[in-house]
Design a protein around this motif. Structure first.
Motif, PDB file in Angstrom:
ATOM      1  N   PHE A  25       0.839  -1.202   0.000  1.00 13.13           N
ATOM      2  CA  PHE A  25       0.000   0.000   0.000  1.00 13.13           C
ATOM      3  C   PHE A  25       0.872   1.250   0.000  1.00 13.13           C
ATOM      4  O   PHE A  25       0.594   2.239  -0.679  1.00 13.13           O
ATOM      5  CB  PHE A  25      -0.912  -0.039   1.234  1.00 13.13           C
ATOM      6  N   LEU A  26       1.975   1.203   0.743  1.00 11.75           N
ATOM      7  CA  LEU A  26       2.889   2.348   0.774  1.00 11.75           C
ATOM      8  C   LEU A  26       3.845   2.329  -0.418  1.00 11.75           C
ATOM      9  O   LEU A  26       4.647   3.249  -0.574  1.00 11.75           O
ATOM     10  CB  LEU A  26       3.705   2.336   2.073  1.00 11.75           C
ATOM     11  N   GLY A  27       3.790   1.292  -1.193  1.00 14.52           N
ATOM     12  CA  GLY A  27       4.643   1.238  -2.369  1.00 14.52           C
ATOM     13  C   GLY A  27       6.015   0.646  -2.140  1.00 14.52           C
ATOM     14  O   GLY A  27       6.892   0.766  -2.977  1.00 14.52           O
ATOM     15  N   PHE A  28       6.212   0.017  -0.991  1.00 13.85           N
ATOM     16  CA  PHE A  28       7.508  -0.635  -0.775  1.00 13.85           C
ATOM     17  C   PHE A  28       7.515  -1.981  -1.471  1.00 13.85           C
ATOM     18  O   PHE A  28       6.599  -2.771  -1.267  1.00 13.85           O
ATOM     19  CB  PHE A  28       7.783  -0.832   0.716  1.00 13.85           C
ATOM     20  N   PRO A  29       8.523  -2.238  -2.276  1.00 17.18           N
ATOM     21  CA  PRO A  29       8.533  -3.532  -2.950  1.00 17.18           C
ATOM     22  C   PRO A  29       8.915  -4.648  -1.980  1.00 17.18           C
ATOM     23  O   PRO A  29       9.911  -4.518  -1.259  1.00 17.18           O
ATOM     24  CB  PRO A  29       9.596  -3.363  -4.023  1.00 17.18           C
ATOM     25  N   VAL A  30       8.100  -5.674  -1.909  1.00 16.64           N
ATOM     26  CA  VAL A  30       8.445  -6.878  -1.143  1.00 16.64           C
ATOM     27  C   VAL A  30       8.236  -8.046  -2.097  1.00 16.64           C
ATOM     28  O   VAL A  30       7.120  -8.251  -2.558  1.00 16.64           O
ATOM     29  CB  VAL A  30       7.543  -7.044   0.097  1.00 16.64           C
ATOM     30  N   PRO A  31       9.286  -8.739  -2.445  1.00 12.88           N
ATOM     31  CA  PRO A  31       9.104  -9.840  -3.400  1.00 12.88           C
ATOM     32  C   PRO A  31       8.300 -10.988  -2.784  1.00 12.88           C
ATOM     33  O   PRO A  31       8.377 -11.228  -1.572  1.00 12.88           O
ATOM     34  CB  PRO A  31      10.534 -10.291  -3.704  1.00 12.88           C
ATOM     35  N   THR A  32       7.511 -11.651  -3.590  1.00 19.53           N
ATOM     36  CA  THR A  32       6.729 -12.797  -3.121  1.00 19.53           C
ATOM     37  C   THR A  32       6.827 -13.905  -4.154  1.00 19.53           C
ATOM     38  O   THR A  32       7.163 -13.653  -5.311  1.00 19.53           O
ATOM     39  CB  THR A  32       5.243 -12.445  -2.962  1.00 19.53           C
ATOM     40  N   LEU A  33       6.525 -15.086  -3.701  1.00 26.42           N
ATOM     41  CA  LEU A  33       6.503 -16.197  -4.656  1.00 26.42           C
ATOM     42  C   LEU A  33       5.248 -17.046  -4.434  1.00 26.42           C
ATOM     43  O   LEU A  33       4.521 -17.339  -5.368  1.00 26.42           O
ATOM     44  CB  LEU A  33       7.760 -17.051  -4.483  1.00 26.42           C
ATOM     45  N   CYS A  34       4.982 -17.380  -3.187  1.00 31.65           N
ATOM     46  CA  CYS A  34       3.840 -18.254  -2.952  1.00 31.65           C
ATOM     47  C   CYS A  34       2.586 -17.447  -2.635  1.00 31.65           C
ATOM     48  O   CYS A  34       1.561 -18.020  -2.302  1.00 31.65           O
ATOM     49  CB  CYS A  34       4.144 -19.238  -1.828  1.00 31.65           C
ATOM     50  N   HIS A  35       2.704 -16.136  -2.724  1.00 33.75           N
ATOM     51  CA  HIS A  35       1.544 -15.305  -2.419  1.00 33.75           C
ATOM     52  C   HIS A  35       0.844 -14.931  -3.717  1.00 33.75           C
ATOM     53  O   HIS A  35       1.481 -14.662  -4.722  1.00 33.75           O
ATOM     54  CB  HIS A  35       2.006 -14.033  -1.712  1.00 33.75           C
ATOM     55  N   MET A  36      -0.492 -14.940  -3.681  1.00 34.61           N
ATOM     56  CA  MET A  36      -1.228 -14.482  -4.845  1.00 34.61           C
ATOM     57  C   MET A  36      -2.549 -13.907  -4.384  1.00 34.61           C
ATOM     58  O   MET A  36      -3.219 -14.513  -3.537  1.00 34.61           O
ATOM     59  CB  MET A  36      -1.460 -15.636  -5.814  1.00 34.61           C
ATOM     60  N   GLU A  37      -2.886 -12.785  -4.921  1.00 36.17           N
ATOM     61  CA  GLU A  37      -4.146 -12.173  -4.528  1.00 36.17           C
ATOM     62  C   GLU A  37      -5.290 -13.102  -4.901  1.00 36.17           C
ATOM     63  O   GLU A  37      -5.288 -13.688  -5.988  1.00 36.17           O
ATOM     64  CB  GLU A  37      -4.317 -10.831  -5.244  1.00 36.17           C
ATOM     65  N   GLY A  38      -6.230 -13.246  -4.008  1.00 37.23           N
ATOM     66  CA  GLY A  38      -7.353 -14.126  -4.295  1.00 37.23           C
ATOM     67  C   GLY A  38      -7.151 -15.518  -3.729  1.00 37.23           C
ATOM     68  O   GLY A  38      -8.070 -16.326  -3.693  1.00 37.23           O
ATOM     69  N   LEU A  39      -5.934 -15.792  -3.292  1.00 33.65           N
ATOM     70  CA  LEU A  39      -5.681 -17.084  -2.652  1.00 33.65           C
ATOM     71  C   LEU A  39      -5.274 -16.814  -1.207  1.00 33.65           C
ATOM     72  O   LEU A  39      -4.672 -15.783  -0.918  1.00 33.65           O
ATOM     73  CB  LEU A  39      -4.564 -17.834  -3.368  1.00 33.65           C
ATOM     74  N   SER A  40      -5.593 -17.745  -0.344  1.00 32.92           N
ATOM     75  CA  SER A  40      -5.278 -17.505   1.058  1.00 32.92           C
ATOM     76  C   SER A  40      -3.761 -17.507   1.268  1.00 32.92           C
ATOM     77  O   SER A  40      -3.048 -18.229   0.583  1.00 32.92           O
ATOM     78  CB  SER A  40      -5.934 -18.582   1.930  1.00 32.92           C
ATOM     79  N   PRO A  41      -3.268 -16.703   2.210  1.00 27.38           N
ATOM     80  CA  PRO A  41      -1.816 -16.673   2.469  1.00 27.38           C
ATOM     81  C   PRO A  41      -1.367 -18.040   2.966  1.00 27.38           C
ATOM     82  O   PRO A  41      -2.120 -18.746   3.635  1.00 27.38           O
ATOM     83  CB  PRO A  41      -1.665 -15.636   3.578  1.00 27.38           C
ATOM     84  N   TYR A  42      -0.146 -18.386   2.634  1.00 27.88           N
ATOM     85  CA  TYR A  42       0.300 -19.740   2.944  1.00 27.88           C
ATOM     86  C   TYR A  42       1.663 -19.737   3.634  1.00 27.88           C
ATOM     87  O   TYR A  42       1.928 -20.560   4.501  1.00 27.88           O
ATOM     88  CB  TYR A  42       0.355 -20.529   1.639  1.00 27.88           C
ATOM     89  N   GLY A  43       2.509 -18.811   3.260  1.00 29.55           N
ATOM     90  CA  GLY A  43       3.795 -18.680   3.952  1.00 29.55           C
ATOM     91  C   GLY A  43       4.771 -19.798   3.682  1.00 29.55           C
ATOM     92  O   GLY A  43       5.484 -20.233   4.579  1.00 29.55           O
ATOM     93  N   ALA A  44       4.827 -20.278   2.457  1.00 36.19           N
ATOM     94  CA  ALA A  44       5.695 -21.417   2.180  1.00 36.19           C
ATOM     95  C   ALA A  44       7.085 -20.991   1.735  1.00 36.19           C
ATOM     96  O   ALA A  44       8.061 -21.647   2.065  1.00 36.19           O
ATOM     97  CB  ALA A  44       5.075 -22.297   1.110  1.00 36.19           C
ATOM     98  N   CYS A  45       7.187 -19.909   0.980  1.00 38.26           N
ATOM     99  CA  CYS A  45       8.469 -19.630   0.333  1.00 38.26           C
ATOM    100  C   CYS A  45       9.391 -18.759   1.173  1.00 38.26           C
ATOM    101  O   CYS A  45      10.591 -18.772   0.979  1.00 38.26           O
ATOM    102  CB  CYS A  45       8.242 -18.996  -1.029  1.00 38.26           C
ATOM    103  N   ARG A  46       8.855 -18.016   2.077  1.00 36.24           N
ATOM    104  CA  ARG A  46       9.582 -17.111   2.979  1.00 36.24           C
ATOM    105  C   ARG A  46      10.290 -15.977   2.245  1.00 36.24           C
ATOM    106  O   ARG A  46      11.126 -15.291   2.819  1.00 36.24           O
ATOM    107  CB  ARG A  46      10.622 -17.854   3.844  1.00 36.24           C
TER     108      ARG A  46
END
Ligand code: SF4
Ligand code: SF4
Ligand code: SF4
Ligand code: FES
Ligand code: FES
Lengths: 225, 318
Positions: A25-46
Motif C-alpha cells: 500500500f505504501l509502495g515498498f517492494p516486497v518480493p513474493t513467490l507463494c503469495h497471490m491475490e485471491g488465494l489464502s496466504p500460505y507462507g511457504a516460500c519465505r
C-alpha cells in the motif's frame, strides 16, 4: 484502524491487513513467490520476509502471513532482510533453477550464483496450485501428498481426477511449471507450450482424458503409447 | 499365495464371503482380516458404520482412518473413496493425511510386520547390515511386502531401546543385538509362529508385553523363553541371593525361569534390570497382604503380582 510504521513511514490499516499488503500500500517492494491475490496466504516460500521489532527482539517474519499490529515497526529492506532474501533465492535456485520466475527473482536481487548442491526439482511445493484448485476452481482435485522429502503435489493415487475441471489454473499459477513439460523430448527443457498459442498436446485425441499439467503430463503419456 | 489354509473361525468381514473356505489371504483365520479386493466382499456399509462411530468435527478423520486401517490392515482405495463420500471431505485431503503418517499404509500389509531400526544408535552398531540380511532373506526391499503376503518389511528410526541395538521388531516382539547371521533364525521362528500357544484352551491365558513403570524400558527378553514366549526379565533378590528371573508373559501362567531356586512362600524383591528401581505396587496383595510388584502393560494398563513366591494373588488393570 491499526497504526504501524513501515520503514519509518506511518500508516494506518484495517484490522486483519497483512504486513505485505500494508507495505505494498505504501509502495515498498516486497518480493513474493507463494503469495497471490485471491488465494489464502500460505507462507511457504519465505521470500517476503521483513524485520519487525527493535534491538535484540527484532526478528524476521513472513509478511504475507503476519497481521498488522498496533505500533509495530517494520523494515522491509534492512541488511538482515536483504541477506535472508538472497539466501532464500539461492536455495530456490539450488532446487529449481529451470524456473523462469526464480531466475527473474535471482536477477532482480543480484544473486549470481548458488553455493549448494544443484538439483532440478519440478516443484518447489509453494502450494499455489493446490490453493488455486481449491479456492478459485472449487475443484480440490490436487493436493499435497506424503511428507518430508517425499512430499509431492498430485491427485490421489496418481489417478486422473474426476474432480479436475481441466481448467489449467494450476499450471497457470505454477512458478515451476512453465518449463515442467518436456513434451516428447526430455532433453529439451521447454515444450513450447507457454510460447505457442496452441500447446502441442491439445491436438492429441486423448487430450480430454488426461491431466496434462499434472504428472503424468499429457504429452509424456502420449509418448508411452 | 500361501498354503491353502482352512480358516478356523469366521471373523467379521469375511464371514459371509462364499470364498471363505478357499481363501488364502487370511492364512489360518486367526490373522486380522485383510480387505479382500479379490472377492469384493467390501461393502460401503462397513465404512459407513465406522464413520458413524466417530465425531465428524475436523479431528475425526485420523481416527476414522485408524479404525479402517486396524480393520483391514491397510487403507484400501475404495474405502478411502467411501470415507470421502460419507464425510463429504475431499479425497485429496484424505489421501494427504493417509500418505503423511507412516502408521497408515495404502498397500496391503503382510501377515508379519518386520521393522528394522535404522536409528542412530542401531545404525552405528551395524543395523544397515542387518537390514541387508533381512532384505536378502525375505527377498524384498524395505517398504514392501513379500509376494506370498507373509512379510512386510519396514525401517524405523529408533524404537527407544538403543542400548539393546541393533533392534528388529517382528509383530511386536523385540529381537535385540541382532547380527546379520541371526536373521535367518529369526525369520524361521516367525514362520513357525511366535505365538505358538493354543489360546483356545484357556481364554484367560494371553501374552502381555510389559515394561518398567519408571524407565519404561521393555522387560521382555527374547533370549529366555518361558512358555515358548519371550520372558519378562527382572532382577530379583531374596535373603542373600541376588540374580535374574524371567516370568512367563502369559497372563495367568505362573511359570518362571530363574537363576536361583526360590523356596515357596519367600518374599522376593523385584527390580527393573535397566534402571534398577524396585517394582513396588500400589496396594497390598488381595490374597495374603504382602507387597505387590507392578509393571506397565504395553498398550495401556498395569499388572501387579504378589511378591510372595507361590502366592497366586494378582491384579490386572487395563
Ligand atoms: S486444472 Fe484441475 S487440478 Fe488444475 S486447478 Fe483446474 S481443476 Fe484444479
Ligand atoms: S506444482 Fe507449481 S504451483 Fe504447485 S506447489 Fe509445485 S511449484 Fe507450486
Ligand atoms: S503437454 Fe501441455 S501441459 Fe503438459 S507440459 Fe506440455 S504444454 Fe504443458
Ligand atoms: S510470499 Fe510470503 S511466504 Fe511466500
Ligand atoms: S536407534 Fe534403534 S532403538 Fe534407538
Amino acid at each position: 484502524m491499526i497504526n504501524l510504521t513501515i520503514n519509518g513511514l506511518n500508516v494506518s490499516v484495517e484490522k486483519g491487513t497483512t504486513l505485505l499488503e500494508a507495505a505494498h500500500f505504501l509502495g515498498f517492494p516486497v518480493p513474493t513467490l507463494c503469495h497471490m491475490e485471491g488465494l489464502s496466504p500460505y507462507g511457504a516460500c519465505r521470500l517476503c520476509v521483513v524485520e519487525i521489532g527493535e534491538g535484540p527482539r527484532a526478528r524476521l517474519v513472513s509478511s504475507c502471513t503476519y497481521p498488522a499490529e498496533e505500533g509495530l515497526k517494520v523494515r522491509t529492506a534492512s541488511e538482515r532482510v536483504v541477506k535472508a532474501r538472497r539466501m532464500i533465492i539461492e536455495l530456490l535456485l539450488a532446487s529449481c533453477p529451470q524456473s523462469k520466475v526464480i531466475q527473474d527473482l535471482a536477477s532482480a536481487h543480484g544473486v549470481m550464483r548458488q553455493r549448494f548442491k544443484q538439483e532440478y526439482e519440478t516443484c518447489i511445493l509453494c502450494g499455489l496450485c493446490v490453493r488455486m484448485c481449491e479456492e478459485q476452481m472449487m475443484a480440490k482435485a490436487i493436493g499435497f501428498r506424503g511428507r518430508g522429502e517425499k512430499r509431492s503435489i498430485g491427485t490421489p493415487f496418481d489417478a486422473v481426477s474426476g474432480q479436475c475441471r481441466q481448467c489449467g489454473g494450476c499450471i497457470y499459477v505454477c512458478p515451476a511449471c512453465t518449463l515442467r513439460c518436456t513434451y516428447t523430448e526430455p532433453e529439451k527443457a521447454v515444450c513450447g507450450a507457454c510460447a505457442n498459442l496452441q500447446p502441442p498436446c491439445i491436438e492429441k485425441d486423448r487430450f480430454h482424458d488426461m491431466m496434462c499439467y499434472m504428472d503424468p503430463c499429457v504429452a509424456c503419456e502420449i509418448k508411452k503409447d | 499365495m500361501t498354503k491353502a489354509a482352512q480358516p478356523k473361525e469366521t471373523l467379521g468381514l469375511c464371514s459371509n464371503c462364499i470364498h471363505l473356505a478357499t481363501c488364502t489371504l487370511r492364512g489360518d483365520g486367526t490373522q486380522p482380516i485383510l480387505f479382500c479386493e479379490e472377492h469384493e466382499c467390501f461393502t460401503p456399509d462397513e465404512i459407513r458404520e465406522i464413520v458413524e462411530e466417530h465425531d465428524l468435527a475436523l479431528g475425526g478423520i485420523i481416527s476414522i482412518l485408524e479404525s479402517i486401517q486396524s480393520k483391514y490392515g491397510y487403507l484400501p482405495r475404495k474405502a478411502l473413496e467411501a470415507v470421502a463420500k460419507e464425510t463429504g471431505r475431499s479425497l485429496v485431503d484424505l489421501y494427504g493425511v493417509a500418505t503423511f503418517f507412516r502408521a497408515f499404509s495404502l498397500e496391503p500389509r503382510g501377515r508379519h510386520l518386520v521393522s528394522v531400526c535404522l536409528g542412530t544408535a542401531c545404525h552405528v552398531r551395524g543395523s544397515p547390515d542387518v537390514l541387508r540380511a533381512v532384505e536378502a532373506e525375505l527377498g524384498v526391499k524395505a517398504g514392501s511386502t513379500t509376494q506370498d503376503m507373509e512379510f512386510s518389511l519396514e525401517t524405523v528410526n529408533c524404537l527407544g531401546a538403543c542400548a539393546l541395538g541393533p533392534i528388529v521388531v517382528v509383530d511386536g516382539h523385540y529381537f535385540s543385538q541382532v547380527k546379520p547371521a541371526d536373521v535367518p533364525g529369526i525369520v524361521e521362528r516367525v514362520r513357525a509362529g511366535l505365538n505358538v500357544i493354543d489360546v483356545k484352551t484357556d481364554q484367560r491365558l494371553f501374552p502381555l508385553t510389559l515394561s518398567c513403570p519408571r524407565c519404561n524400558h521393555s522387560l521382555m527378553d527374547s533370549r529366555v523363553q518361558v512358555d515358548g514366549l519371550p520372558g519378562i526379565r527382572v532382577t530379583m533378590s531374596f535373603g542373600d541371593k541376588h540374580g535374574w528371573m524371567c516370568l512367563s508373559c502369559l497372563y495367568g501362567s505362573r511359570n518362571i525361569v530363574s537363576e536361583y531356586e526360590i523356596p515357596e512362600q519367600t518374599l522376593v524383591h523385584f527390580f527393573c534390570p535397566h534402571c534398577h528401581t524396585e517394582l513396588i505396587g500400589s496396594v497390598p496383595c488381595p490374597e495374603c497382604g504382602s507387597a505387590m510388584v507392578s509393571m506397565i502393560v504395553r498398550g495401556g494398563g498395569v499388572v501387579q503380582i504378589c511378591s510372595r513366591h507361590g502366592c497366586p494373588g494378582h491384579l490386572l488393570d487395563l
